[in-house]
Motif scaffolding. Sequence first.
Motif, PDB file in Angstrom:
ATOM      1  N   ASN A  58     -25.221  53.990  17.127  1.00 54.94           N
ATOM      2  CA  ASN A  58     -24.426  54.769  18.074  1.00 54.94           C
ATOM      3  C   ASN A  58     -25.291  55.818  18.761  1.00 54.94           C
ATOM      4  O   ASN A  58     -25.210  56.015  19.988  1.00 54.94           O
ATOM      5  CB  ASN A  58     -23.261  55.428  17.333  1.00 54.94           C
ATOM      6  CG  ASN A  58     -22.177  55.929  18.272  1.00 54.94           C
ATOM      7  OD1 ASN A  58     -21.720  55.213  19.159  1.00 54.94           O
ATOM      8  ND2 ASN A  58     -21.771  57.171  18.088  1.00 54.94           N
ATOM      9  N   GLN A  59     -26.146  56.481  17.989  1.00 54.28           N
ATOM     10  CA  GLN A  59     -27.046  57.497  18.546  1.00 54.28           C
ATOM     11  C   GLN A  59     -28.051  56.877  19.519  1.00 54.28           C
ATOM     12  O   GLN A  59     -28.330  57.440  20.585  1.00 54.28           O
ATOM     13  CB  GLN A  59     -27.778  58.212  17.416  1.00 54.28           C
ATOM     14  CG  GLN A  59     -26.891  59.096  16.561  1.00 54.28           C
ATOM     15  CD  GLN A  59     -27.561  59.540  15.268  1.00 54.28           C
ATOM     16  OE1 GLN A  59     -28.761  59.350  15.087  1.00 54.28           O
ATOM     17  NE2 GLN A  59     -26.783  60.120  14.370  1.00 54.28           N
ATOM     18  N   LEU A  60     -28.607  55.716  19.132  1.00 56.43           N
ATOM     19  CA  LEU A  60     -29.578  55.047  20.001  1.00 56.43           C
ATOM     20  C   LEU A  60     -28.919  54.627  21.309  1.00 56.43           C
ATOM     21  O   LEU A  60     -29.492  54.797  22.391  1.00 56.43           O
ATOM     22  CB  LEU A  60     -30.166  53.826  19.294  1.00 56.43           C
ATOM     23  CG  LEU A  60     -31.202  53.020  20.096  1.00 56.43           C
ATOM     24  CD1 LEU A  60     -32.440  53.870  20.391  1.00 56.43           C
ATOM     25  CD2 LEU A  60     -31.602  51.753  19.343  1.00 56.43           C
ATOM     26  N   ASN A  67     -28.350  54.480  26.783  1.00 55.41           N
ATOM     27  CA  ASN A  67     -27.365  53.962  27.740  1.00 55.41           C
ATOM     28  C   ASN A  67     -26.391  55.008  28.268  1.00 55.41           C
ATOM     29  O   ASN A  67     -25.630  54.728  29.193  1.00 55.41           O
ATOM     30  CB  ASN A  67     -26.562  52.823  27.103  1.00 55.41           C
ATOM     31  CG  ASN A  67     -27.444  51.671  26.661  1.00 55.41           C
ATOM     32  OD1 ASN A  67     -28.315  51.239  27.401  1.00 55.41           O
ATOM     33  ND2 ASN A  67     -27.236  51.182  25.455  1.00 55.41           N
ATOM     34  N   GLY A  68     -26.399  56.201  27.675  1.00 54.33           N
ATOM     35  CA  GLY A  68     -25.442  57.221  28.080  1.00 54.33           C
ATOM     36  C   GLY A  68     -24.241  57.224  27.151  1.00 54.33           C
ATOM     37  O   GLY A  68     -23.931  56.219  26.501  1.00 54.33           O
ATOM     38  N   GLU A  69     -23.560  58.343  27.065  1.00 58.84           N
ATOM     39  CA  GLU A  69     -22.490  58.506  26.090  1.00 58.84           C
ATOM     40  C   GLU A  69     -21.235  57.698  26.408  1.00 58.84           C
ATOM     41  O   GLU A  69     -20.332  57.602  25.572  1.00 58.84           O
ATOM     42  CB  GLU A  69     -22.145  59.992  25.951  1.00 58.84           C
ATOM     43  CG  GLU A  69     -23.300  60.801  25.361  1.00 58.84           C
ATOM     44  CD  GLU A  69     -22.942  62.244  25.118  1.00 58.84           C
ATOM     45  OE1 GLU A  69     -21.789  62.634  25.406  1.00 58.84           O
ATOM     46  OE2 GLU A  69     -23.813  62.989  24.629  1.00 58.84           O
ATOM     47  N   ASN A  70     -21.144  57.109  27.581  1.00 56.07           N
ATOM     48  CA  ASN A  70     -19.985  56.275  27.937  1.00 56.07           C
ATOM     49  C   ASN A  70     -20.297  54.783  27.843  1.00 56.07           C
ATOM     50  O   ASN A  70     -19.614  53.960  28.451  1.00 56.07           O
ATOM     51  CB  ASN A  70     -19.504  56.620  29.350  1.00 56.07           C
ATOM     52  CG  ASN A  70     -18.867  57.990  29.423  1.00 56.07           C
ATOM     53  OD1 ASN A  70     -18.131  58.403  28.527  1.00 56.07           O
ATOM     54  ND2 ASN A  70     -19.147  58.711  30.494  1.00 56.07           N
ATOM     55  N   LYS A  75     -25.727  49.925  35.035  1.00 52.79           N
ATOM     56  CA  LYS A  75     -26.004  48.546  34.649  1.00 52.79           C
ATOM     57  C   LYS A  75     -24.916  48.056  33.690  1.00 52.79           C
ATOM     58  O   LYS A  75     -24.566  48.737  32.726  1.00 52.79           O
ATOM     59  CB  LYS A  75     -27.368  48.460  33.943  1.00 52.79           C
ATOM     60  CG  LYS A  75     -27.869  47.046  33.686  1.00 52.79           C
ATOM     61  CD  LYS A  75     -28.497  46.454  34.913  1.00 52.79           C
ATOM     62  CE  LYS A  75     -29.188  45.137  34.588  1.00 52.79           C
ATOM     63  NZ  LYS A  75     -29.767  44.509  35.778  1.00 52.79           N
ATOM     64  N   VAL A  76     -24.370  46.860  33.974  1.00 44.60           N
ATOM     65  CA  VAL A  76     -23.326  46.295  33.117  1.00 44.60           C
ATOM     66  C   VAL A  76     -23.917  45.900  31.765  1.00 44.60           C
ATOM     67  O   VAL A  76     -24.993  45.314  31.683  1.00 44.60           O
ATOM     68  CB  VAL A  76     -22.680  45.062  33.790  1.00 44.60           C
ATOM     69  CG1 VAL A  76     -21.705  44.372  32.837  1.00 44.60           C
ATOM     70  CG2 VAL A  76     -21.960  45.475  35.072  1.00 44.60           C
ATOM     71  N   ILE A  77     -23.207  46.240  30.688  1.00 40.56           N
ATOM     72  CA  ILE A  77     -23.616  45.892  29.329  1.00 40.56           C
ATOM     73  C   ILE A  77     -22.816  44.695  28.855  1.00 40.56           C
ATOM     74  O   ILE A  77     -21.591  44.685  28.951  1.00 40.56           O
ATOM     75  CB  ILE A  77     -23.390  47.070  28.359  1.00 40.56           C
ATOM     76  CG1 ILE A  77     -24.194  48.301  28.797  1.00 40.56           C
ATOM     77  CG2 ILE A  77     -23.756  46.675  26.932  1.00 40.56           C
ATOM     78  CD1 ILE A  77     -23.866  49.551  28.008  1.00 40.56           C
ATOM     79  N   SER A 106     -23.239  47.096  17.821  1.00 38.99           N
ATOM     80  CA  SER A 106     -22.942  47.712  19.120  1.00 38.99           C
ATOM     81  C   SER A 106     -21.643  47.146  19.681  1.00 38.99           C
ATOM     82  O   SER A 106     -20.790  47.894  20.179  1.00 38.99           O
ATOM     83  CB  SER A 106     -24.090  47.462  20.102  1.00 38.99           C
ATOM     84  OG  SER A 106     -25.268  48.116  19.703  1.00 38.99           O
ATOM     85  N   LEU A 107     -21.490  45.826  19.599  1.00 36.77           N
ATOM     86  CA  LEU A 107     -20.262  45.176  20.053  1.00 36.77           C
ATOM     87  C   LEU A 107     -19.075  45.657  19.232  1.00 36.77           C
ATOM     88  O   LEU A 107     -17.986  45.894  19.783  1.00 36.77           O
ATOM     89  CB  LEU A 107     -20.414  43.659  19.925  1.00 36.77           C
ATOM     90  CG  LEU A 107     -19.190  42.803  20.283  1.00 36.77           C
ATOM     91  CD1 LEU A 107     -18.818  42.973  21.753  1.00 36.77           C
ATOM     92  CD2 LEU A 107     -19.456  41.325  19.964  1.00 36.77           C
ATOM     93  N   ALA A 108     -19.275  45.829  17.928  1.00 38.20           N
ATOM     94  CA  ALA A 108     -18.187  46.276  17.058  1.00 38.20           C
ATOM     95  C   ALA A 108     -17.755  47.705  17.393  1.00 38.20           C
ATOM     96  O   ALA A 108     -16.550  47.995  17.459  1.00 38.20           O
ATOM     97  CB  ALA A 108     -18.630  46.185  15.598  1.00 38.20           C
TER      98      ALA A 108
END
Length: 230
Positions: A12-14, A19-22, A32-34, A81-83
């Motif tokens: 989460n921190q990485l 990528n920014g907090e959102n 950029k779309v994730i 990350s997905l979770a």
Amino acid sequence: MDKILIMLQLQNQLNDSTNGENWTKGVTKNGKVINWKRCIYMECAEMIDSFSWKHWKNIDAQPDWDNLQIEVVDVWHFIISLAIENYALNMRGGVEDLGINISNMPSFKKIDTSHDLFAAQDEVISKVESIMSIVLSKDELDLDLLISEFFDLVLMSGLDLSTLYRLYVGKNILNQFRQDHGYKEGTYVKVWNGDEDNVIMKKIWEDDSDIKPDDLYKKLSKIYLAFNKS
């Protein structure tokens, strides 16, 4: 539970940092779309290349188990990350809630024991393809099934919770190191004197299993600086 929670918090921190907090809304701070699902199935395809699956080339080559384990850890970055994103978008809670739910899964209890055996090549490939099919499905994501299948893969790859955790922390630090040294800008050099940085990170852990994350970062910095000066 502690190891799972630490991995979730580090990821989460990485993601916040890079990528920014959102980022859980599916877009980076640069617009950029994730797509975590695509990250997973593309990394899974690389994982299969750890084996001599081609019937027309290098048919007698031995599996590259070291590379497979690194790829397993890479997939784990994307799965958690997905979770985290899934929990945020569906208002299921934060990383603590996710950590509790994962630690209560029957499949989690299987990896929470010492293990270092490898499964047969075809069995591992079949499990990897099962993970790919889950994230490629047009149906609603079955997150619990995805995590359960991944934990099966962990065992089949000669890993357990302790070794998964150690390699994950190492790769997390390496990923932060890459970002700090021009990875996103394309200036980072991934191969150091003939060895990929993944291999060097893994060797540092093997030489000192008690090394702290901050010290691992410093060690990587020292090696990278010496390599760039040569």
